[in-house]
Scaffold this motif. Structure first.
Motif, mmCIF file in Angstrom:
data_model
loop_
_atom_site.group_PDB
_atom_site.id
_atom_site.type_symbol
_atom_site.label_atom_id
_atom_site.label_comp_id
_atom_site.label_asym_id
_atom_site.label_seq_id
_atom_site.Cartn_x
_atom_site.Cartn_y
_atom_site.Cartn_z
ATOM 1 N N TRP A 168 -39.704 -98.131 -24.655
ATOM 2 C CA TRP A 168 -38.411 -98.780 -24.466
ATOM 3 C C TRP A 168 -38.528 -100.008 -23.571
ATOM 4 C CZ3 TRP A 168 -34.588 -97.028 -27.484
ATOM 5 C CH2 TRP A 168 -34.702 -95.735 -27.993
ATOM 6 N N PHE A 169 -37.646 -100.975 -23.789
ATOM 7 C CA PHE A 169 -37.597 -102.140 -22.905
ATOM 8 C C PHE A 169 -36.141 -102.559 -22.721
ATOM 9 C CE2 PHE A 169 -38.334 -103.632 -27.251
ATOM 10 C CZ PHE A 169 -37.339 -104.578 -27.430
ATOM 11 N N PHE A 170 -35.881 -103.228 -21.608
ATOM 12 C CA PHE A 170 -34.523 -103.655 -21.253
ATOM 13 C C PHE A 170 -34.606 -104.963 -20.492
ATOM 14 C CE2 PHE A 170 -31.094 -103.931 -18.149
ATOM 15 C CZ PHE A 170 -29.971 -103.816 -18.961
ATOM 16 N N GLY A 207 -16.354 -127.691 -18.691
ATOM 17 C CA GLY A 207 -17.497 -127.958 -17.825
ATOM 18 C C GLY A 207 -18.621 -126.958 -18.038
ATOM 19 N N VAL A 208 -19.295 -126.611 -16.956
ATOM 20 C CA VAL A 208 -20.391 -125.640 -17.031
ATOM 21 C C VAL A 208 -19.842 -124.307 -17.521
ATOM 22 C CG1 VAL A 208 -22.128 -124.385 -15.719
ATOM 23 C CG2 VAL A 208 -21.683 -126.789 -15.223
ATOM 24 N N MET A 209 -20.540 -123.727 -18.477
ATOM 25 C CA MET A 209 -20.114 -122.467 -19.088
ATOM 26 C C MET A 209 -21.043 -121.349 -18.614
ATOM 27 S SD MET A 209 -19.417 -123.921 -22.964
ATOM 28 C CE MET A 209 -18.403 -122.534 -23.486
ATOM 29 N N PRO A 210 -20.669 -120.632 -17.555
ATOM 30 C CA PRO A 210 -21.525 -119.537 -17.080
ATOM 31 C C PRO A 210 -21.384 -118.312 -17.973
ATOM 32 C CG PRO A 210 -19.550 -119.659 -15.753
ATOM 33 C CD PRO A 210 -19.475 -120.803 -16.726
ATOM 34 N N GLY A 211 -22.414 -117.493 -17.975
ATOM 35 C CA GLY A 211 -22.382 -116.272 -18.769
ATOM 36 C C GLY A 211 -23.529 -115.363 -18.406
ATOM 37 N N PHE A 212 -23.683 -114.317 -19.178
ATOM 38 C CA PHE A 212 -24.763 -113.362 -18.949
ATOM 39 C C PHE A 212 -25.304 -112.879 -20.276
ATOM 40 C CE2 PHE A 212 -21.043 -110.747 -19.432
ATOM 41 C CZ PHE A 212 -21.482 -109.623 -20.122
ATOM 42 N N GLU A 213 -26.489 -112.256 -20.217
ATOM 43 C CA GLU A 213 -27.191 -111.790 -21.410
ATOM 44 C C GLU A 213 -27.859 -110.463 -21.121
ATOM 45 O OE1 GLU A 213 -30.308 -113.679 -24.644
ATOM 46 O OE2 GLU A 213 -30.475 -114.293 -22.549
ATOM 47 N N ILE A 214 -27.775 -109.521 -22.043
ATOM 48 C CA ILE A 214 -28.475 -108.243 -21.917
ATOM 49 C C ILE A 214 -29.190 -107.939 -23.232
ATOM 50 C CG2 ILE A 214 -26.994 -107.254 -20.136
ATOM 51 C CD1 ILE A 214 -25.498 -105.759 -22.308
ATOM 52 N N THR A 215 -30.355 -107.326 -23.127
ATOM 53 C CA THR A 215 -31.159 -106.956 -24.301
ATOM 54 C C THR A 215 -31.727 -105.567 -24.088
ATOM 55 O OG1 THR A 215 -31.772 -109.247 -24.786
ATOM 56 C CG2 THR A 215 -33.175 -107.527 -25.706
ATOM 57 N N ALA A 216 -31.726 -104.764 -25.128
ATOM 58 C CA ALA A 216 -32.347 -103.449 -25.080
ATOM 59 C C ALA A 216 -33.009 -103.195 -26.430
ATOM 60 C CB ALA A 216 -31.322 -102.360 -24.772
ATOM 61 N N GLY A 217 -34.129 -102.484 -26.399
ATOM 62 C CA GLY A 217 -34.817 -102.229 -27.654
ATOM 63 C C GLY A 217 -35.941 -101.230 -27.516
ATOM 64 N N SER A 302 -46.312 -103.949 -27.300
ATOM 65 C CA SER A 302 -46.188 -102.952 -26.241
ATOM 66 C C SER A 302 -47.153 -103.265 -25.108
ATOM 67 C CB SER A 302 -46.468 -101.561 -26.789
ATOM 68 O OG SER A 302 -47.756 -101.515 -27.360
ATOM 69 N N ARG A 303 -46.709 -103.034 -23.893
ATOM 70 C CA ARG A 303 -47.515 -103.404 -22.738
ATOM 71 C C ARG A 303 -48.711 -102.468 -22.578
ATOM 72 N NH1 ARG A 303 -46.522 -99.974 -18.395
ATOM 73 N NH2 ARG A 303 -44.661 -98.682 -18.612
ATOM 74 N N ALA A 304 -49.630 -102.867 -21.706
ATOM 75 C CA ALA A 304 -50.800 -102.042 -21.428
ATOM 76 C C ALA A 304 -50.384 -100.783 -20.688
ATOM 77 C CB ALA A 304 -51.818 -102.823 -20.598
ATOM 78 N N GLY A 305 -51.202 -99.740 -20.790
ATOM 79 C CA GLY A 305 -50.915 -98.511 -20.082
ATOM 80 C C GLY A 305 -51.109 -98.662 -18.592
ATOM 81 N N VAL A 306 -50.698 -97.638 -17.855
ATOM 82 C CA VAL A 306 -50.814 -97.655 -16.405
ATOM 83 C C VAL A 306 -51.874 -96.643 -15.990
ATOM 84 C CG1 VAL A 306 -48.456 -98.423 -16.058
ATOM 85 C CG2 VAL A 306 -48.934 -95.995 -16.197
ATOM 86 N N LEU A 307 -52.455 -96.877 -14.805
ATOM 87 C CA LEU A 307 -53.526 -96.012 -14.331
ATOM 88 C C LEU A 307 -53.001 -94.697 -13.794
ATOM 89 C CD1 LEU A 307 -55.726 -98.662 -12.522
ATOM 90 C CD2 LEU A 307 -55.988 -97.743 -14.810
ATOM 91 N N GLY A 512 -33.852 -114.668 -16.185
ATOM 92 C CA GLY A 512 -33.643 -113.248 -16.394
ATOM 93 C C GLY A 512 -34.864 -112.433 -16.059
ATOM 94 N N ALA A 513 -34.725 -111.132 -16.191
ATOM 95 C CA ALA A 513 -35.806 -110.197 -15.909
ATOM 96 C C ALA A 513 -35.841 -109.143 -16.995
ATOM 97 C CB ALA A 513 -35.622 -109.537 -14.544
ATOM 98 N N GLN A 514 -37.055 -108.608 -17.270
ATOM 99 C CA GLN A 514 -37.229 -107.542 -18.245
ATOM 100 C C GLN A 514 -37.945 -106.369 -17.598
ATOM 101 O OE1 GLN A 514 -38.544 -110.728 -19.160
ATOM 102 N NE2 GLN A 514 -36.683 -111.337 -20.207
ATOM 103 N N TYR A 515 -37.584 -105.179 -18.072
ATOM 104 C CA TYR A 515 -38.248 -103.964 -17.608
ATOM 105 C C TYR A 515 -38.763 -103.204 -18.816
ATOM 106 C CZ TYR A 515 -39.141 -99.561 -15.248
ATOM 107 O OH TYR A 515 -39.738 -98.429 -14.747
ATOM 108 N N ASN A 516 -40.054 -102.923 -18.833
ATOM 109 C CA ASN A 516 -40.669 -102.106 -19.883
ATOM 110 C C ASN A 516 -40.935 -100.720 -19.308
ATOM 111 O OD1 ASN A 516 -42.202 -103.898 -22.437
ATOM 112 N ND2 ASN A 516 -41.038 -104.898 -20.836
ATOM 113 N N PHE A 517 -40.338 -99.713 -19.896
ATOM 114 C CA PHE A 517 -40.453 -98.356 -19.355
ATOM 115 C C PHE A 517 -41.870 -97.822 -19.512
ATOM 116 C CE2 PHE A 517 -36.046 -99.033 -20.301
ATOM 117 C CZ PHE A 517 -35.390 -98.454 -19.228
#
Length: 517
Positions: A168-170, A207-217, A302-307, A512-517
């Protein structure tokens, strides 16, 4: 004496030739990765046959006496077929020795060779090292692609991993966009001509159009594909501009067609003509929802595994970029290419109000308001692609495009009325004479939407990454509030025919920032 020396030289030549043949049987990339020759580190040569290749390594010459092998027979590694090896050249390669409790390999002279000194990755103590990755390196079983995974992705990284991550990622981020405005339309001017326009639609540009973005998958098929859902929206502030007549001046609306719209005591045009103030108010809103299937043509996502199970770690052994954040380049490639296909829903709202206060500077129920409010709801199929290039194992550059054809459902509401809701009445010899100027209509047409992304990503650790970039989105075939201002206020057929010949262009920065579980 000469016969003895010749026999001795011939014997030595035979030993050297046979030894070279034996040593050439196992290439470095199919060995254990311990030394440049692919064999365990040996003690300094001693007299006797201790430098002689062991029988288990394929020696075909005369077998020395056991007491002359000096640690070879006792320390030799039992041969076995490595399970799961596809390359037939790897069949029969001796299995490596088990790790010690300190995570090191036992040497043949009674000491220990540290894993890092032996050019190995630091394995967890007690890991099962009976399998090998495609480079001939021993790997924990849960980190090796098998079956379809091996065929789909091949080597998942530049080195073995220990604990496979969750799929999963977010991600979440902040948007700061701008809108390229419509053509400037004149609204108010001073009767004492010639003078510059006092008020036009560009004076209240969004003028400036502020906003936000979210992604999950979620990744699937060993990280070769991913399914991602994204939402982002822009919520700018309402822009408002008020003008008053200059000294000795006289406000007048640039809408002579309003003379054909009647109120009980005067026409709509008379209400604007000579008013104490004119006010223009504009607002807008953008919302976007996407569901995309992503395929990674070069490099799995997919990211690399963890130790350590449950830990993110801090090493940089994967790149970052694009909608899914981290990914593992295949075969140590710096470049990753991907494609996408999916569905997008895009909503664009645009509102305009042009008001006149006849007797003061306060706008209330005694004043007149002309409103144009329109919404565009686009839904359709899109395709695209992106490329990600790793500058380092923590920093990368990426760029991507999307393009789609959409059905556009437009809803248009317009009216000229007082603050109490009394609408102007059309005064014209045509069929619409006596009807109120208040309409709510809808229409459907086709729109095109394209998007381009350019950015850079930085990998903080095994789970977290950040990115920043620039995005441009352009939509053609949409209706805007400014584009609906008519010249003729009595031709209802034209007024209620939604004009969608305009375009919407949004551009700006995001972080932005992403988190890969």
């Amino acid at each position: 004496m000469k016969v003895y020396q010749f026999a001795k030289i011939a014997s030595l030549l035979g030993l050297l030739t046979a030894g070279n043949v034996a040593l050439a049987q196992y290439p470095v990339n199919q060995g254990y990765g311990l030394t440049p020759t692919g064999y365990p580190v040996q003690p300094a040569p001693q007299p006797g046959f201790n430098t002689h290749p062991p029988v288990s390594r394929g020696w075909v010459g005369p077998t020395p006496a056991t007491n002359n092998l000096i640690n070879w027979q006792e320390q030799s590694i039992a041969e076995e077929v490595v399970p799961g090896v596809v390359n037939p050249q790897l069949q029969g390669v001796p299995a490596p020795p088990a790790l010690t409790s300190e995570g090191a390999l036992p040497s043949l002279n009674g000491g220990a060779v540290a894993a890092q000194d032996a050019h190995l990755h630091p394995y967890s103590p007690g890991a099962d090292l009976t399998q090998m990755d495609p480079y001939g390196m021993p790997v924990a079983p849960n980190a090796i692609p098998s079956g379809d995974c091996a065929a789909a992705c091949g080597p998942m990284s530049c080195g073995p991993t220990i604990v496979a991550p969750k799929p999963w990622f977010f991600g979440a981020g902040v948007l700061l966009f701008n809108r390229v405005d419509d053509c400037d339309t004149r609204l108010s001017y001073d009767l004492n001509m010639p003078t510059p326009d006092l008020l036009s639609t560009g004076d209240a540009q969004i003028g400036v159009m502020p906003g936000f973005e979210i992604t999950a998958g979620r990744y699937f098929h060993c990280g070769q594909y991913a399914l991602a859902a994204t939402y982002w929206g822009l919520y700018p502030e309402t822009e408002s501009v008020t003008v008053r007549p200059p000294a000795g001046g006289h406000l007048r609306a640039n809408m002579p067609g309003m003379n054909d719209l009647d109120f009980p005591t005067q026409t709509a045009y008379d209400w604007y003509d000579g008013a104490q103030a004119h006010r223009l108010t504009r607002s807008s809103e953008v919302q976007n929802v996407e569901i995309n299937l992503l395929g990674f043509g070069i490099g799995c996502a997919s990211r690399a595994g963890v130790l350590t199970p449950g830990a993110c770690g801090s090493g940089c052994n994967a790149c970052v970029g694009g909608p899914t954040g981290l990914y593992v380049p295949a075969a140590c490639s710096r470049l990753s290419l991907s494609w996408l296909a999916g569905f997008r829903y895009f909503r664009f709202e645009d509102n305009l109000e042009y008001a006149a206060s006849e007797n003061d500077w306060v706008y209330d129920e005694n004043d007149i308001y002309y409103t144009n409010n329109i919404s565009n709801d686009l839904f359709g199929f899109q395709v695209g692609g992106s490329g990600n290039y790793c500058l380092t194992k923590c920093i990368s550059l990426y760029s991507g495009i999307k393009f789609g054809v959409y059905g556009n459902h437009m809803q248009y509401d317009t009216a000229i009325q007082t603050g109490t809701g009394v609408a102007a009445v059309i005064n014209s010899p045509n069929a619409f004479n006596g009807t109120n100027y208040s309409y709510s209509v809808s229409d459907d047409d086709v729109a095109l939407l394209g998007e381009w992304d350019l950015g850079t990503g930085y990998r903080i650790n095994q789970c977290w990454s950040v990115r920043a970039g620039y995005r441009v989105l352009a939509v053609s075939g949409v209706a805007t509030a400014v584009g609906q201002i008519p010249y003729d206020f009595v031709n209802v057929g034209h007024i209620t025919d939604v004009d969608n010949c305009d375009a919407l262009i949004l551009h700006g920065a995001y972080v932005g920032a992403q988190y890969n579980f």
